[in-house]
Design a protein around this motif. Sequence first.
Motif, PDB file in Angstrom:
ATOM      1  N   UNK A   1     -14.651  -9.201  39.890  1.00 56.08           N
ATOM      2  CA  UNK A   1     -14.936 -10.527  40.426  1.00 56.08           C
ATOM      3  C   UNK A   1     -14.069 -11.612  39.794  1.00 56.08           C
ATOM      4  N   UNK A   2     -13.363 -11.274  38.734  1.00 58.27           N
ATOM      5  CA  UNK A   2     -12.531 -12.252  38.037  1.00 58.27           C
ATOM      6  C   UNK A   2     -11.170 -12.372  38.721  1.00 58.27           C
ATOM      7  N   UNK A   3     -10.754 -13.569  39.114  1.00 54.69           N
ATOM      8  CA  UNK A   3      -9.427 -13.739  39.726  1.00 54.69           C
ATOM      9  C   UNK A   3      -8.297 -13.279  38.808  1.00 54.69           C
ATOM     10  N   UNK A   4      -8.512 -13.385  37.510  1.00 55.96           N
ATOM     11  CA  UNK A   4      -7.477 -13.018  36.547  1.00 55.96           C
ATOM     12  C   UNK A   4      -7.419 -11.505  36.331  1.00 55.96           C
ATOM     13  N   UNK A   5      -8.578 -10.831  36.388  1.00 60.57           N
ATOM     14  CA  UNK A   5      -8.656  -9.419  36.011  1.00 60.57           C
ATOM     15  C   UNK A   5      -8.859  -8.460  37.174  1.00 60.57           C
ATOM     16  N   UNK A   6      -9.053  -8.955  38.387  1.00 61.13           N
ATOM     17  CA  UNK A   6      -9.507  -8.101  39.485  1.00 61.13           C
ATOM     18  C   UNK A   6      -8.567  -6.936  39.807  1.00 61.13           C
ATOM     19  N   UNK A   7      -7.279  -7.067  39.458  1.00 61.62           N
ATOM     20  CA  UNK A   7      -6.329  -5.999  39.757  1.00 61.62           C
ATOM     21  C   UNK A   7      -6.016  -5.098  38.566  1.00 61.62           C
ATOM     22  N   UNK A   8      -6.700  -5.320  37.438  1.00 62.84           N
ATOM     23  CA  UNK A   8      -6.509  -4.472  36.261  1.00 62.84           C
ATOM     24  C   UNK A   8      -7.062  -3.068  36.556  1.00 62.84           C
TER      25      UNK A   8
END
Length: 220
Positions: free
Chosen positions: A70-77
């Motif tokens: 749900x985090x815009x910064x972490x969503x693709x990790x």
Amino acid sequence: MGYKILLIDDEADILEFVKYNLERDGYEVHTAANGAEGLQVALDIKPHLILLDMMMPVLDGIETCKAIRQSPVLKNVMVVFLSAVGSEETQLQGYGAGADDYINKPIKMNILRSRVQAILKRIKPVEENTSESLVIDVEHYQVRKGEQTITLPRKEFSLLQLLHSEPGKLFTREEIYAKVWGSNVVVGDRTIDVHIRKLRQKIGEDHIVTIKGVGYKFEQ
């Protein structure tokens, strides 16, 4: 390139053991003792891969994984669960929360190192070929990939649109049938597989990931 890995686990001996071995392979490894702490560390360092325990205090693995997605910064990790609970139901919960892979404890280090290496290879196209990201044109049933425009039949487009709507989320075969074909339509067992194969031929092999026996997910 130097990959950053975040290991989140409440067992200190596992943190020490895994960190030591992955650092020997040249990775930059950070650790956290619970999900809440892990989220903060992840936001600070922006890792390429998170190895995540399932059962933890403060914030368990499932809730932590959902928060990551749900985090815009972490969503693709990339997220991989490390868990002593190996039941099919638990693994499905992990994939449903957005995990990319699931490894059972006790950890066999050679297997973990091999899986980590394979997973990190999958993020290279994202970093090196950002111009090849897919753009969905709903009005015209088209996909733009860099300078290329690809026109898709309606069902292929609907299938791609569904998977693309939540990158990293595992969609089960049952969900796909219900949302793309409808619960009242009878289709053959291989229908999804045929459509996935045709999509891969048109948009490339790297975007749609198969979770064998479960379903599919999209990676940008």
